[in-house]
Design a protein around this motif. Structure first.
Motif, mmCIF file in Angstrom:
data_model
loop_
_atom_site.group_PDB
_atom_site.id
_atom_site.type_symbol
_atom_site.label_atom_id
_atom_site.label_comp_id
_atom_site.label_asym_id
_atom_site.label_seq_id
_atom_site.Cartn_x
_atom_site.Cartn_y
_atom_site.Cartn_z
ATOM 1 N N LEU A 181 16.437 -31.922 99.224
ATOM 2 C CA LEU A 181 16.962 -33.284 99.118
ATOM 3 C C LEU A 181 17.203 -33.617 97.661
ATOM 4 C CD1 LEU A 181 14.056 -33.797 101.224
ATOM 5 C CD2 LEU A 181 15.907 -35.223 102.039
ATOM 6 N N SER A 182 18.238 -34.399 97.418
ATOM 7 C CA SER A 182 18.470 -34.882 96.056
ATOM 8 C C SER A 182 18.823 -36.355 96.114
ATOM 9 C CB SER A 182 19.605 -34.104 95.370
ATOM 10 O OG SER A 182 20.869 -34.536 95.827
ATOM 11 N N GLY A 183 18.527 -37.055 95.032
ATOM 12 C CA GLY A 183 18.845 -38.470 94.982
ATOM 13 C C GLY A 183 18.959 -38.953 93.560
ATOM 14 N N SER A 184 19.783 -39.950 93.359
ATOM 15 C CA SER A 184 19.886 -40.596 92.059
ATOM 16 C C SER A 184 19.796 -42.088 92.278
ATOM 17 C CB SER A 184 21.211 -40.237 91.368
ATOM 18 O OG SER A 184 22.309 -40.629 92.165
ATOM 19 N N SER A 185 19.258 -42.791 91.299
ATOM 20 C CA SER A 185 19.099 -44.237 91.387
ATOM 21 C C SER A 185 18.350 -44.593 92.669
ATOM 22 C CB SER A 185 20.476 -44.907 91.302
ATOM 23 O OG SER A 185 20.360 -46.284 91.044
ATOM 24 N N ALA A 186 18.930 -45.431 93.539
ATOM 25 C CA ALA A 186 18.257 -45.802 94.777
ATOM 26 C C ALA A 186 17.970 -44.582 95.647
ATOM 27 C CB ALA A 186 19.115 -46.806 95.548
ATOM 28 N N ALA A 255 4.131 -32.957 95.051
ATOM 29 C CA ALA A 255 4.915 -33.414 96.194
ATOM 30 C C ALA A 255 5.365 -32.228 97.044
ATOM 31 C CB ALA A 255 6.122 -34.219 95.711
ATOM 32 N N HIS A 256 5.802 -31.154 96.394
ATOM 33 C CA HIS A 256 6.220 -29.973 97.141
ATOM 34 C C HIS A 256 5.044 -29.362 97.888
ATOM 35 C CE1 HIS A 256 8.217 -26.381 98.366
ATOM 36 N NE2 HIS A 256 7.544 -25.601 97.556
ATOM 37 N N GLU A 257 3.899 -29.333 97.259
ATOM 38 C CA GLU A 257 2.708 -28.792 97.901
ATOM 39 C C GLU A 257 2.286 -29.665 99.083
ATOM 40 O OE1 GLU A 257 -1.847 -27.374 96.721
ATOM 41 O OE2 GLU A 257 -0.629 -28.509 95.293
ATOM 42 N N HIS A 258 2.442 -30.964 98.927
ATOM 43 C CA HIS A 258 1.985 -31.899 99.956
ATOM 44 C C HIS A 258 2.896 -31.921 101.173
ATOM 45 C CE1 HIS A 258 -0.038 -35.437 101.567
ATOM 46 N NE2 HIS A 258 1.130 -36.049 101.689
ATOM 47 N N SER A 259 4.202 -31.982 100.951
ATOM 48 C CA SER A 259 5.139 -32.163 102.063
ATOM 49 C C SER A 259 5.949 -30.923 102.403
ATOM 50 C CB SER A 259 6.110 -33.308 101.739
ATOM 51 O OG SER A 259 6.958 -32.944 100.657
ATOM 52 N N GLY A 260 6.017 -29.971 101.466
ATOM 53 C CA GLY A 260 6.859 -28.799 101.686
ATOM 54 C C GLY A 260 8.323 -29.036 101.398
ATOM 55 N N ARG A 261 8.682 -30.257 101.003
ATOM 56 C CA ARG A 261 10.086 -30.559 100.708
ATOM 57 C C ARG A 261 10.414 -30.230 99.255
ATOM 58 N NH1 ARG A 261 10.356 -33.774 105.379
ATOM 59 N NH2 ARG A 261 8.626 -35.259 105.420
ATOM 60 N N MET A 262 11.680 -29.895 99.040
ATOM 61 C CA MET A 262 12.164 -29.607 97.701
ATOM 62 C C MET A 262 13.020 -30.788 97.253
ATOM 63 S SD MET A 262 12.890 -25.729 98.752
ATOM 64 C CE MET A 262 12.675 -26.199 100.472
ATOM 65 N N ILE A 263 12.380 -31.759 96.613
ATOM 66 C CA ILE A 263 13.082 -32.985 96.228
ATOM 67 C C ILE A 263 13.591 -32.870 94.801
ATOM 68 C CG2 ILE A 263 11.760 -34.393 97.838
ATOM 69 C CD1 ILE A 263 10.151 -35.413 95.404
ATOM 70 N N ASN A 264 14.715 -33.514 94.562
ATOM 71 C CA ASN A 264 15.376 -33.469 93.259
ATOM 72 C C ASN A 264 15.852 -34.871 92.901
ATOM 73 O OD1 ASN A 264 16.095 -30.245 92.850
ATOM 74 N ND2 ASN A 264 16.057 -30.872 94.993
ATOM 75 N N ILE A 265 15.570 -35.302 91.673
ATOM 76 C CA ILE A 265 15.980 -36.628 91.214
ATOM 77 C C ILE A 265 16.778 -36.479 89.925
ATOM 78 C CG2 ILE A 265 15.183 -38.878 90.374
ATOM 79 C CD1 ILE A 265 12.778 -38.625 92.201
ATOM 80 N N SER A 266 17.975 -37.068 89.900
ATOM 81 C CA SER A 266 18.851 -36.982 88.730
ATOM 82 C C SER A 266 18.531 -38.089 87.730
ATOM 83 C CB SER A 266 20.319 -37.107 89.139
ATOM 84 O OG SER A 266 20.721 -36.029 89.935
ATOM 85 N N VAL A 267 18.505 -37.743 86.459
ATOM 86 C CA VAL A 267 18.417 -38.730 85.390
ATOM 87 C C VAL A 267 19.487 -38.395 84.355
ATOM 88 C CG1 VAL A 267 15.970 -39.254 85.699
ATOM 89 C CG2 VAL A 267 16.645 -37.394 84.167
#
Length: 504
Positions: A181-186, A255-267
């Motif tokens: 998953l990836s997300g920026s801002s909201a 977070a990856h260890e806890h949920s197994g998800r690969m999250i990505n946040i843009s700055v």
């Protein structure tokens, strides 16, 4: 927020869940099937002929897989799978296949993907004598990398974030939420919440989650005055309190260890000489989700750029790159497709688009009926390109005269205009006269929020079968790979393992 160890944090298997009465995909699908029957599109779905793909080749491969599976010939089954496991065999991934019937596409398409998953299950369950563990691992690692995987990308768009709630909720109930998953801002806020929570912690979560800033509608004029907002301590404090509730001091690695998800946040960087960054468990494992959320939602001229924070080896929260500050990721890399391709072997993108600026392109990707770039899309591309070139010219022209204007607004406009706002599947929030007002977290009452969550669900339902077919095989590959690696390592749980697609 406490962190559960990998052995304790077992995510439930992805499967369809009981839909709440207020959000029934089953009811929508029943109505869609009735409309398809009324228009005789159910007959089209049953026919194994089409201009959009080679149905004969798909039938041939599917029958061969099923025959080998029926004979329990694991060696032959593995040989056939090695001939090619990919999502667009004989044109089966053509988006035009999903543009006719409301309830889905050709039955043959779904049957083929189901047959592939059955074959994968059979190979994974084969005994050591039939298929040695080393051979299984070799196959699943190669197949996972070659087949690729899907990612859900959540755009920026301020208060319209509740549309994301509906999209994510619909995918969760169907067991179709991608692990990347990836997300920026909201959208970054949604990513943080998904990374900090397992599937069982998300049942009903997004239906009730609210972001309370304590701002009435009359505060809009104050917010539009950039200086007054920067100097308003109550608004700044409220924003930090809201962000603190999203994930606490959890880091990307935790977070990856806890949920197994690969999250990505843009700055993004306020300095035009620095590139945007994609924060995740690979590139910035120790950065806190809280600081990433503050940075990715920092709108220039409305709030001061944010410094990132990280946990050191003793667990203390300390500055991360203290000499640099960061701003809203949507300004530079709202949908970081190329980076996700490189990091996770992603080759299929589902986009939840809430940015009202995306309305500049009437059709974000392609004509919805043909799946091809139509004249409206081509015309909007020309218009958008003209805006980009205009921003470049204005920047060059105004730079010697007004450095502040060129630095601040024209540079930001060019960054926004130079981006792509669509994916392979784009789920779009509707645009109306209040879209920009809603982009500043300024809803009149909870009824509007509930309506926007519902809009997100309803916009997702017509894409469910397309997403299911696009993700079915990759999810099976990754699930078997986790189990096989756990078996090979001889440990009880291998949740915090090599990130799929990275280092293979």
């Amino acid at each position: 927020m406490s962190i559960v160890s990998p052995s304790e944090a077992k995510r439930p298997a992805a499967q369809a869940r009981q839909q709440p009465p207020s959000a029934s995909y089953a009811a929508w699908r029943d109505a869609a099937e009735q409309r398809d029957r009324a228009n005789r599109l159910d007959e089209w779905r049953s026919l194994e002929t089409a201009d959009e793909f080679d149905a004969g080749e798909v039938r041939l491969r599917m029958d061969a897989l099923r025959a080998s599976n029926t004979r329990d010939d694991k060696g032959e089954l593995l040989f056939q799978l090695n001939e090619g496991v990919h999502g667009n065999i004989a044109g089966i991934g053509n988006p035009a296949l999903y543009a006719r019937a409301e309830a889905g596409t050709k039955h043959l398409v779904g049957e083929y993907f189901a047959a592939v998953v059955e074959a994968l299950d059979a190979v994974a369950a084969a005994s050591e004598r039939e298929v040695p563990l080393a051979e299984k691992l070799d196959f699943f690692q190669r197949a996972s990398l070659c087949y690729g995987r899907s990612a859900l990308m959540l755009s920026g768009g301020g208060g319209r974030v509740y549309f994301h709630h509906g999209v994510v909720d619909a995918l969760l109930y169907q067991g179709l939420l991608p692990d990347v998953l990836s997300g920026s801002s909201a959208g970054g806020w949604i990513c943080a919440q998904l990374g900090a929570r397992r599937d069982d912690e998300l049942d009903g979560y997004f239906a009730s989650k609210r972001y309370e800033f304590g701002m009435a509608r009359s505060a809009l004029s104050t917010m539009l005055n950039a200086r007054s907002m920067r100097e308003n301590p109550s608004l700044a404090k409220a924003r930090r309190e809201v962000v603190a509730e999203l994930a606490g001091d959890m880091t990307f690695a935790e977070a990856h260890e806890h949920s197994g998800r690969m999250i990505n946040i843009s700055v993004a960087s306020p300095d035009r000489f620095h590139r945007a960054r994609l924060l995740n468990a690979i590139t910035s494992p120790n950065v806190t989700l809280r600081s990433a959320c503050l940075a990715t939602s920092c709108l220039p001229r409305f709030s001061e750029p944010e410094m990132l924070e990280a946990k050191d080896r003793s667990g203390r929260v300390v500055p991360y790159l203290p000499g640099q500050r960061w701003i809203d990721g949507a300004l530079a890399d709202d949908l970081p497709m190329k980076r996700l391709q490189r990091l996770y072997a992603v080759n299929h993108f589902v986009v939840s688009q809430i940015n009202p600026l995306s309305a500049v392109i009437p059709f974000l990707r392609a004509d919805r009926k043909s799946g091809k770039d139509g004249p409206i899309y081509q015309a909007s591309n020309f218009f958008f390109g003209a805006l980009r070139e205009g921003a470049k010219f204005a920047q060059r022209s105004l730079w010697p005269v007004n450095r502040v204007v060129a630095d601040a607004w024209l540079e930001y406009f060019y960054r926004v205009a130079d981006q792509n706002y669509s994916g392979d599947i784009t789920i779009e929030a509707g645009i109306d006269r209040r879209s920009f007002e809603h982009s500043v977290f300024n809803f009149a009452d909870d009824a509007e929020i509930v309506a926007m969550i519902g809009e997100g669900r309803r916009a997702t339902w017509p894409r469910i079968e397309q997403i299911r077919n696009a993700t079915l095989v990759s999810k099976a590959l990754d699930a078997h790979l986790v189990a096989l690696e756990r078996q090979a390592m001889g440990v009880r749980d291998a949740r915090f393992r090599r990130v799929p697609g990275h280092g293979v």
